[in-house]
Design a protein around this motif. Structure first.
Motif, PDB file in Angstrom:
ATOM      1  N   MET A 111     -13.515  18.138  -5.426  1.00  0.00           N
ATOM      2  CA  MET A 111     -13.076  16.835  -4.970  1.00  0.00           C
ATOM      3  C   MET A 111     -12.492  16.982  -3.561  1.00  0.00           C
ATOM      4  SD  MET A 111     -11.322  14.090  -7.249  1.00  0.00           S
ATOM      5  CE  MET A 111     -12.010  12.540  -6.863  1.00  0.00           C
ATOM      6  N   SER A 112     -12.897  16.122  -2.671  1.00  0.00           N
ATOM      7  CA  SER A 112     -12.459  16.181  -1.285  1.00  0.00           C
ATOM      8  C   SER A 112     -11.035  15.655  -1.140  1.00  0.00           C
ATOM      9  CB  SER A 112     -13.409  15.353  -0.422  1.00  0.00           C
ATOM     10  OG  SER A 112     -12.925  15.292   0.890  1.00  0.00           O
ATOM     11  N   THR A 113     -10.278  16.295  -0.247  1.00  0.00           N
ATOM     12  CA  THR A 113      -8.923  15.834   0.033  1.00  0.00           C
ATOM     13  C   THR A 113      -8.859  15.031   1.324  1.00  0.00           C
ATOM     14  OG1 THR A 113      -8.420  17.894   1.168  1.00  0.00           O
ATOM     15  CG2 THR A 113      -7.850  17.756  -1.185  1.00  0.00           C
ATOM     16  N   GLU A 114     -10.009  14.836   1.954  1.00  0.00           N
ATOM     17  CA  GLU A 114     -10.037  14.050   3.178  1.00  0.00           C
ATOM     18  C   GLU A 114      -9.864  12.574   2.856  1.00  0.00           C
ATOM     19  OE1 GLU A 114     -12.863  14.842   6.126  1.00  0.00           O
ATOM     20  OE2 GLU A 114     -13.127  16.919   5.532  1.00  0.00           O
ATOM     21  N   PRO A 115      -9.158  11.823   3.721  1.00  0.00           N
ATOM     22  CA  PRO A 115      -8.970  10.397   3.466  1.00  0.00           C
ATOM     23  C   PRO A 115     -10.299   9.647   3.494  1.00  0.00           C
ATOM     24  CG  PRO A 115      -7.997  11.032   5.580  1.00  0.00           C
ATOM     25  CD  PRO A 115      -8.523  12.269   4.938  1.00  0.00           C
ATOM     26  N   ARG A 116     -10.380   8.615   2.676  1.00  0.00           N
ATOM     27  CA  ARG A 116     -11.586   7.783   2.636  1.00  0.00           C
ATOM     28  C   ARG A 116     -11.658   6.968   3.916  1.00  0.00           C
ATOM     29  NH1 ARG A 116     -11.996   4.887  -3.108  1.00  0.00           N
ATOM     30  NH2 ARG A 116     -13.315   3.619  -1.786  1.00  0.00           N
ATOM     31  N   THR A 117     -12.815   6.954   4.540  1.00  0.00           N
ATOM     32  CA  THR A 117     -12.964   6.200   5.783  1.00  0.00           C
ATOM     33  C   THR A 117     -13.154   4.713   5.527  1.00  0.00           C
ATOM     34  OG1 THR A 117     -15.337   6.653   5.816  1.00  0.00           O
ATOM     35  CG2 THR A 117     -13.916   8.164   7.039  1.00  0.00           C
ATOM     36  N   ASP A 118     -13.501   4.338   4.295  1.00  0.00           N
ATOM     37  CA  ASP A 118     -13.695   2.924   3.993  1.00  0.00           C
ATOM     38  C   ASP A 118     -12.442   2.289   3.393  1.00  0.00           C
ATOM     39  OD1 ASP A 118     -13.857   4.299   1.573  1.00  0.00           O
ATOM     40  OD2 ASP A 118     -15.383   2.967   0.752  1.00  0.00           O
ATOM     41  N   ALA A 119     -11.357   3.054   3.272  1.00  0.00           N
ATOM     42  CA  ALA A 119     -10.134   2.533   2.663  1.00  0.00           C
ATOM     43  C   ALA A 119      -9.310   1.737   3.674  1.00  0.00           C
ATOM     44  CB  ALA A 119      -9.291   3.670   2.100  1.00  0.00           C
ATOM     45  N   ALA A 120      -8.790   0.619   3.202  1.00  0.00           N
ATOM     46  CA  ALA A 120      -7.877  -0.177   4.035  1.00  0.00           C
ATOM     47  C   ALA A 120      -6.529   0.528   4.060  1.00  0.00           C
ATOM     48  CB  ALA A 120      -7.731  -1.578   3.451  1.00  0.00           C
ATOM     49  N   THR A 121      -5.998   0.755   5.249  1.00  0.00           N
ATOM     50  CA  THR A 121      -4.681   1.365   5.341  1.00  0.00           C
ATOM     51  C   THR A 121      -3.584   0.314   5.223  1.00  0.00           C
ATOM     52  OG1 THR A 121      -4.784   1.236   7.748  1.00  0.00           O
ATOM     53  CG2 THR A 121      -5.447   3.327   6.713  1.00  0.00           C
ATOM     54  N   ARG A 122      -3.879  -0.902   5.723  1.00  0.00           N
ATOM     55  CA  ARG A 122      -2.894  -1.979   5.691  1.00  0.00           C
ATOM     56  C   ARG A 122      -3.625  -3.317   5.604  1.00  0.00           C
ATOM     57  NH1 ARG A 122      -0.196  -4.619  10.386  1.00  0.00           N
ATOM     58  NH2 ARG A 122       1.679  -5.614   9.627  1.00  0.00           N
ATOM     59  N   VAL A 123      -3.112  -4.190   4.723  1.00  0.00           N
ATOM     60  CA  VAL A 123      -3.650  -5.538   4.584  1.00  0.00           C
ATOM     61  C   VAL A 123      -2.493  -6.505   4.796  1.00  0.00           C
ATOM     62  CG1 VAL A 123      -4.781  -7.191   3.044  1.00  0.00           C
ATOM     63  CG2 VAL A 123      -5.412  -4.762   2.943  1.00  0.00           C
ATOM     64  N   VAL A 124      -2.655  -7.423   5.736  1.00  0.00           N
ATOM     65  CA  VAL A 124      -1.641  -8.447   5.991  1.00  0.00           C
ATOM     66  C   VAL A 124      -2.106  -9.726   5.304  1.00  0.00           C
ATOM     67  CG1 VAL A 124      -0.408  -9.800   7.727  1.00  0.00           C
ATOM     68  CG2 VAL A 124      -0.999  -7.395   8.183  1.00  0.00           C
ATOM     69  N   VAL A 125      -1.265 -10.213   4.400  1.00  0.00           N
ATOM     70  CA  VAL A 125      -1.571 -11.387   3.591  1.00  0.00           C
ATOM     71  C   VAL A 125      -0.525 -12.448   3.895  1.00  0.00           C
ATOM     72  CG1 VAL A 125      -1.842 -12.208   1.227  1.00  0.00           C
ATOM     73  CG2 VAL A 125      -2.509  -9.885   1.803  1.00  0.00           C
ATOM     74  N   SER A 126      -0.968 -13.703   4.013  1.00  0.00           N
ATOM     75  CA  SER A 126      -0.008 -14.777   4.269  1.00  0.00           C
ATOM     76  C   SER A 126       0.146 -15.658   3.035  1.00  0.00           C
ATOM     77  CB  SER A 126      -0.458 -15.632   5.457  1.00  0.00           C
ATOM     78  OG  SER A 126      -1.643 -16.336   5.148  1.00  0.00           O
ATOM     79  N   TYR A 127       1.330 -16.259   2.930  1.00  0.00           N
ATOM     80  CA  TYR A 127       1.589 -17.258   1.901  1.00  0.00           C
ATOM     81  C   TYR A 127       2.104 -18.510   2.599  1.00  0.00           C
ATOM     82  CZ  TYR A 127       6.309 -15.253   2.280  1.00  0.00           C
ATOM     83  OH  TYR A 127       7.518 -14.776   2.745  1.00  0.00           O
ATOM     84  N   PRO A 128       2.000 -19.683   1.944  1.00  0.00           N
ATOM     85  CA  PRO A 128       2.383 -20.933   2.598  1.00  0.00           C
ATOM     86  C   PRO A 128       3.888 -21.045   2.827  1.00  0.00           C
ATOM     87  CG  PRO A 128       1.602 -21.348   0.358  1.00  0.00           C
ATOM     88  CD  PRO A 128       1.430 -19.888   0.622  1.00  0.00           C
ATOM     89  N   ALA A 129       4.244 -21.712   3.910  1.00  0.00           N
ATOM     90  CA  ALA A 129       5.652 -21.879   4.286  1.00  0.00           C
ATOM     91  C   ALA A 129       6.450 -22.625   3.224  1.00  0.00           C
ATOM     92  CB  ALA A 129       5.749 -22.614   5.621  1.00  0.00           C
ATOM     93  N   ASP A 130       5.787 -23.450   2.411  1.00  0.00           N
ATOM     94  CA  ASP A 130       6.525 -24.200   1.401  1.00  0.00           C
ATOM     95  C   ASP A 130       6.647 -23.460   0.069  1.00  0.00           C
ATOM     96  OD1 ASP A 130       3.765 -24.582   1.232  1.00  0.00           O
ATOM     97  OD2 ASP A 130       3.899 -26.690   0.661  1.00  0.00           O
ATOM     98  N   LEU A 131       6.327 -22.177   0.053  1.00  0.00           N
ATOM     99  CA  LEU A 131       6.604 -21.364  -1.132  1.00  0.00           C
ATOM    100  C   LEU A 131       8.118 -21.235  -1.267  1.00  0.00           C
ATOM    101  CD1 LEU A 131       5.500 -19.577  -3.434  1.00  0.00           C
ATOM    102  CD2 LEU A 131       5.527 -17.659  -1.814  1.00  0.00           C
ATOM    103  N   SER A 132       8.625 -21.463  -2.460  1.00  0.00           N
ATOM    104  CA  SER A 132      10.077 -21.432  -2.687  1.00  0.00           C
ATOM    105  C   SER A 132      10.647 -20.032  -2.440  1.00  0.00           C
ATOM    106  CB  SER A 132      10.385 -21.848  -4.123  1.00  0.00           C
ATOM    107  OG  SER A 132       9.908 -20.853  -5.024  1.00  0.00           O
ATOM    108  N   ASP A 133      11.959 -19.971  -2.300  1.00  0.00           N
ATOM    109  CA  ASP A 133      12.635 -18.675  -2.147  1.00  0.00           C
ATOM    110  C   ASP A 133      12.343 -17.782  -3.342  1.00  0.00           C
ATOM    111  OD1 ASP A 133      13.686 -19.372   0.294  1.00  0.00           O
ATOM    112  OD2 ASP A 133      15.646 -19.949  -0.506  1.00  0.00           O
ATOM    113  N   TRP A 134      12.359 -18.374  -4.550  1.00  0.00           N
ATOM    114  CA  TRP A 134      12.051 -17.604  -5.759  1.00  0.00           C
ATOM    115  C   TRP A 134      10.638 -17.031  -5.673  1.00  0.00           C
ATOM    116  CZ3 TRP A 134       8.285 -18.020  -9.501  1.00  0.00           C
ATOM    117  CH2 TRP A 134       8.469 -17.209 -10.624  1.00  0.00           C
ATOM    118  N   GLY A 135       9.674 -17.858  -5.273  1.00  0.00           N
ATOM    119  CA  GLY A 135       8.297 -17.401  -5.142  1.00  0.00           C
ATOM    120  C   GLY A 135       8.163 -16.298  -4.111  1.00  0.00           C
TER     121      GLY A 135
END
Length: 117
Positions: free
Chosen positions: A1-25
């Motif tokens: 099994m290779s220990t090299e990092p996968r080149t197709d793997a996402a290192t970081r994904v930025v996801v947004s949520y709506p401004a009207d999501l409650s503090d609890w949400g």
């Protein structure tokens, strides 16, 4: 099994949520367990993807589904155990949650005639 990092793997994904999501949400989305959930349930991420995600049941038993939108993906498109998820706020979208289940316009009274309570 290779220990090299996968080149197709996402290192970081930025996801947004709506401004009207409650503090609890927002607290639910910001939990490390929610990020782990996304890593386990998403195989890929592409800019523009929209994911309707269940983030919990509020104090009134009302479920809260949040439309999350992928804003940016760094690295490849495959989500794996090392993919980092970061969140940002986007424009409001009219999301409803929290006390709606107990309100006069909630699902239990919406079809009852006036004065039936």
């Amino acid at each position: 099994m290779s220990t090299e990092p996968r080149t197709d793997a996402a290192t970081r994904v930025v996801v947004s949520y709506p401004a009207d999501l409650s503090d609890w949400g927002r607290r639910q989305v910001d939990r490390s367990s929610f990020r782990a959930f996304l890593r386990r349930t998403r195989e890929t991420a592409q800019e523009g993807d929209v994911w309707e995600e269940f983030v919990g049941v509020g104090c009134c038993g009302n479920t809260l589904d949040v439309p999350l939108r992928v804003e940016r993906v760094e690295g490849g498109s495959t989500v794996d155990a090392d993919t980092a998820f970061d969140f940002e706020v986007r424009e409001a979208c009219g999301i409803e949650g929290s006390w709606r289940v107990q309100s006069a316009g909630g699902p239990s009274t919406a079809n009852e005639p006036p004065g039936s309570d």
